[in-house]
Every structure is written in structure tokens, then in C-alpha cells.
Scaffold this active site. Structure first.
Site, PDB file in Angstrom:
ATOM      1  N   LYS A  22       0.840  -1.217   0.000  1.00 54.66           N
ATOM      2  CA  LYS A  22       0.000   0.000   0.000  1.00 54.66           C
ATOM      3  C   LYS A  22       0.863   1.251   0.000  1.00 54.66           C
ATOM      4  CE  LYS A  22      -1.622   1.685   4.063  1.00 54.66           C
ATOM      5  NZ  LYS A  22      -1.364   3.116   4.324  1.00 54.66           N
ATOM      6  N   ASN A  23       1.848   1.289   0.901  1.00 59.67           N
ATOM      7  CA  ASN A  23       2.611   2.532   1.041  1.00 59.67           C
ATOM      8  C   ASN A  23       3.596   2.746  -0.104  1.00 59.67           C
ATOM      9  OD1 ASN A  23       1.155   3.137   3.265  1.00 59.67           O
ATOM     10  ND2 ASN A  23       2.742   2.620   4.761  1.00 59.67           N
ATOM     11  N   CYS A 115      -4.269  13.366  12.736  1.00 62.17           N
ATOM     12  CA  CYS A 115      -5.111  12.168  12.744  1.00 62.17           C
ATOM     13  C   CYS A 115      -4.874  11.420  14.035  1.00 62.17           C
ATOM     14  CB  CYS A 115      -4.872  11.305  11.518  1.00 62.17           C
ATOM     15  SG  CYS A 115      -3.326  10.449  11.529  1.00 62.17           S
ATOM     16  N   ARG A 120       1.008  14.889  12.482  1.00 60.73           N
ATOM     17  CA  ARG A 120       1.336  14.712  11.073  1.00 60.73           C
ATOM     18  C   ARG A 120       1.469  16.023  10.278  1.00 60.73           C
ATOM     19  NH1 ARG A 120      -1.054   9.222   8.974  1.00 60.73           N
ATOM     20  NH2 ARG A 120       0.934   9.241   7.913  1.00 60.73           N
ATOM     21  N   ASP A 306       4.744   0.958  11.881  1.00 62.14           N
ATOM     22  CA  ASP A 306       3.533   0.315  11.352  1.00 62.14           C
ATOM     23  C   ASP A 306       3.388  -1.143  11.799  1.00 62.14           C
ATOM     24  OD1 ASP A 306       2.930   2.662  10.085  1.00 62.14           O
ATOM     25  OD2 ASP A 306       3.664   2.042   8.116  1.00 62.14           O
ATOM     26  N   ARG A 398      -8.716  -0.385   4.317  1.00 63.22           N
ATOM     27  CA  ARG A 398      -7.826   0.629   3.719  1.00 63.22           C
ATOM     28  C   ARG A 398      -6.470   0.024   3.384  1.00 63.22           C
ATOM     29  NH1 ARG A 398      -6.154   4.403   7.647  1.00 63.22           N
ATOM     30  NH2 ARG A 398      -4.676   4.692   5.985  1.00 63.22           N
TER      31      ARG A 398
END
Ligand code: EPU
Length: 420
Positions: A22-23, A115, A120, A306, A398
């Protein structure tokens, strides 16, 4: 909102395929804005974040199609102003700023807010673009950037806690079309940055040093279309490796890069997890006790933030105290209170979580707060006896491709309950 119902206490067994990262794919999709020509991206995970990015790119004028993991994209003409509400909803979308500005000479992108995992900020992104001679001002919630042709420069991108991943991606993408040479010092070294560099090089960019803290980019006049296959998702792999260990299962992960996971595999080894790596596969074997380990999250090549929440879930199984220190984001322990509902004993002391593991756990109803926190709750639900209901699993959708199907294929009892 959908939830997962998990009947825990069963070992995971079998084989699964790790999806594309994803990233890595989000900035790669943004990079396609740098050319008028068609780009084809393969191994794109079927994730809501990817489809959302597709929506953003379409709103800017690009053609975007997704079919069986292949994205075809062409941005012949571009609007310089992104849709405020769309962009605001996904933090990863900040990486359209650099390519949009480099290609069109102007860009207006909504300012991302804070968030649940921390504030961030984007000061380093803006500092980098200013160094490349962009004029930037913030008005009515938008970052407005404009430039003639961007100019190569020396940019130091080290921040409060080290390099910035998407900031490095933004400046690297902008610099590919700048006049002259850009040197990024304290660049992020994450594999996702190296993957982006490989795609940009395939488009005709001149980039040296990707994957190291010093990157040199020599600007070119134009980039062309290219094809690229996205790297495997190292965080998805870490998550399933920990889920296998937490349930004392026997799971082989295929299509993965163990070299991208050195810090995680080293920690799992220290925790007593038995593993066999062979080429692009990693087998997690059932073993004895899990040992308590301490860890601090760090930029790559250190232990990734993560994977911190998932390790915390695994540590619930280890007799004794483990200390997990979060050094990248200031409030990334939202999962701790939810894990407590299952019987966990976790004390938060500043940036550290102190986990007293080895206590009896039992299923409960818990609430997912962000992507990786949700993964931690799923791991905990899988390992403790009884029924765990994880609410708000849109967070998981997501970032984890078909997590419920993958877990079921490993013998887990996981049911997706649709909200009526
Ligand atoms: N930071 C600044 N100024 C900036 C940018 C960042 O101070 O201008 C700080 C942040 O506040 C944070 C640190 O630098 O303390 C690192 O943030 P970074 O910019 O590297 O994070 P990011 O690029 O916004 C990406 C991933 C995150 C992952 C982080 C760190 C994507 C789409 N997101 O975010 O992924 O946690 O790098 O590795 O690539 C996730 O997948 O769950 C996720 C949150």
C-alpha cells in the site's frame, strides 16, 4: 460499519500470498501525474486507499482503471486544483503536491489535518518544495504552490524524529523535472522510497542513491510512460507472521521480501518465534513459549512504527514485562485500551507502553481506531479464546487486501458482518 466476528484460540495453518505494498503504490500512483503518457502498474492491492487515490487522480483529469491488480493510468491534461474534500480525507494524498507542481507549475491541495496517530505536519514537504524555488502559501485550508520551472537545490529533510517518507517522495518526484541537480540529505531509506525511485527511473528520471540517506536527482525535461510491479507489502507480511506466532500456527508467507523485514524478523527471533526463510517465502513454525522483548520504533532499517501495534498484541502472550517505545508518532497507542478489554495489562508511560504479558485473555467487543491498531485487535482476537467482535473494520479495508478471506484460508473463524 462492518465488523469482524472472530472465534479465537485456533492456530493459523497454511499458505498465503503477500499483496503489493500500500505505502509503495500510493506515491507511485501520484508519480504517474509527471507524464502525459500511459503508465501500467502491476500487483496493485485491492484496497479502499488505492481506489480512493484513483478517485483523486480522476478528479484531477487522469484516466484511471483498476482490473485484477493492474492499474492503467494516463494524465493527458491536468487540473492544478485538487478536490478539497477528497484530498482532505486521505493523508497519503499529500504526495500529489510535488508531481502536480512539477508538471503544471502550480498546484492547490488541501492541507491534511492531524489524525488519530499524531499531528502529522507537512512542514518538511513545504520546506523542500520552497528550496526548489516554489512559492507556497496556505489559504482557506489549501496549500497553494506555484513555480516557473522548479530549480534543483540541496535540501535537508531530517525532522524532529528523523526523515519523512512521503516528504522524501514528494521532493524526489518534484526534482525529477526540475532544472539542474537536487541533493536530498537525510532522505527516508524505506523500501517504498526505493520502489518509487525504480518507477521514476523507468519513466526516464535520473536518480542515484535511493535507499540511502543521500539522494541525487538530476532533472530531465520530460518523463515518459512506464510499467512497474509494486514490491510486496512488508507490513502485511509482518502482521501475518505475528498472527501465526500469536496462535502458535504454521504459516508460510509467499511473495515476500525478507530483506525488507530484517528488524521485525530479528525481534521475532529474539521472542523465540521459529522461522525458516527460503527465497521469497517465510515459514513460521509452531514453537514453545514467546519471550518478552523490548523494542523502539525507528525509521527504516529500524523496527517500523507500522508493526508496533501488532507486536504489542503478540507480547500479550509473553510471560513477563515488555516495553514498546513509539518514537515516530506521538499517540500511536490507541489499541492499548481496546486490548485491555480482552484482559491485557498495559500501562502507558510517555512514549512507552509497558505490557505485562501471560495473563488469561478472553474475547470481547472492541473498536478499531486506525489501520495498524485494527490489525493488532484482530491478532489478539485470533489468539484469545471466545468471541471477539472488532468494530469499524473499514480501517482494515484501507490497508489489508481481503484480510478476512486470507485468515479464513488459514483456518481462522472470521466472519465479516455487514452493517444493516
Ligand atoms: N514529520 C514532520 N514534518 C513533516 C513530515 C513528517 O515533522 O513535514 C514527522 C511526522 O510527524 C512523524 C515523522 O516525521 O513524526 C515521520 O512521518 P513521515 O512523514 O515519515 O510519515 P508519512 O510519510 O506521512 C508514511 C506512511 C505511514 C508510516 C510512516 C512512517 C504512507 C501513505 N504512510 O507516512 O503509514 O507510518 O510513513 O513510516 O506511506 C500506515 O500504513 O499505517 C501508516 C500510517
Amino acid at each position: 460499519m462492518d465488523s469482524f466476528l472472530i472465534q479465537g484460540g485456533r492456530p493459523l495453518c497454511g499458505d498465503i500470498e503477500i499483496s503489493g505494498s500500500k505505502n509503495a503504490v500510493l506515491p507511485i500512483l501520484a508519480a504517474t501525474l509527471l507524464t502525459r503518457e500511459t503508465c501500467i502498474i502491476r500487483k496493485v492491492p485491492d484496497l479502499s486507499d488505492v481506489h480512493f487515490m484513483g478517485k483523486i487522480l480522476r478528479s484531477l483529469g487522469a484516466d484511471f482503471t483498476y482490473e485484477h491488480g493492474v492499474v492503467t493510468l494516463q494524465a493527458k491534461r491536468l487540473k492544478a486544483r485538487g478536490d478539497y474534500d477528497l484530498i482532505r480525507k486521505m493523508r497519503g494524498s499529500i504526495c500529489i503536491l510535488g508531481p502536480l507542481l512539477a508538471r503544471s507549475g502550480k498546484a492547490s491541495v488541501s492541507m491534511p489535518g492531524g489524525c488519530v496517530i499524531g499531528t502529522r505536519p507537512i512542514d518538511l514537504h513545504l520546506k523542500g518544495l520552497k528550496a526548489l524555488a516554489a512559492e507556497i502559501h496556505i489559504q482557506e485550508g489549501y496549500v497553494h504552490a506555484k513555480a516557473g520551472r522548479l530549480q534543483g537545490a540541496e535540501v535537508f529533510l531530517g525532522g524532529r524524529v528523523g526523515p519523512t517518507v512521503l516528504g522524501t517522495a514528494n521532493i524526489m518526484m518534484a526534482a525529477t523535472l526540475a532544472e539542474g541537480v537536487t541533493v536530498i540529505e537525510s532522505a527516508a531509506c524505506e523500501p517504498e522510497i526505493t520502489d518509487l525511485a525504480h518507477f521514476l527511473i523507468a519513466m526516464g528520471a535520473k536518480i542515484e542513491g535511493a535507499g540511502s540517506p543521500r539522494m541525487v536527482i538530476t532533472g530531465v525535461d520530460r518523463l515518459h510512460g512506464a510499467e512497474h510491479e509494486v514490491i510486496p507489502d512488508r507490513i502485511e507480511a509482518a502482521t501475518y507472521a505475528m498472527a501465526a506466532a500469536a496462535t502458535n500456527g504454521e504459516v508460510t508467507l509467499h511473495h515476500m521480501r525478507c530483506d525488507h523485514l530484517a528488524a521485525v524478523l530479528d525481534k521475532l527471533k529474539e521472542a523465540g518465534v521459529r522461522m525458516e526463510a527460503r527465497g521469497t517465502s517465510l515459514k513460521i513454525l509452531p514453537g514453545g513459549e514467546i519471550n518478552a522483548v523490548d523494542v523502539s520504533t525507528q525509521p527504516y532499517t529500524g523496527f517500523p512504527t507500522d508493526a508496533q501495534a501488532q507486536l504489542m498484541a503478540l507480547m500479550l502472550k509473553a510471560a513477563g514485562l515488555s516495553i514498546i517505545t513509539e518514537r515516530i508518532f506521538e499517540s500511536r497507542f490507541m489499541h492499548a485500551n481496546e486490548l485491555a478489554r480482552l484482559g491485557a495489562d498495559i500501562a502507558i508511560e510517555g512514549p512507552s507502553a509497558i505490557i505485562r504479558g501471560g495473563l488469561p485473555l478472553s474475547g470481547a467487543e472492541v473498536m478499531a481506531s486506525d489501520l495498524r491498531a485494527s490489525a493488532a485487535l484482530v491478532i489478539a482476537g485470533l489468539m484469545c479464546p471466545g468471541r471477539t467482535q472488532v468494530n469499524r473494520i473499514y480501517h482494515l479495508d484501507r490497508g489489508y487486501e481481503g484480510m478476512d478471506q486470507k485468515l479464513r484460508s488459514l483456518g481462522a473463524k472470521v466472519k465479516r458482518v455487514k452493517e444493516r
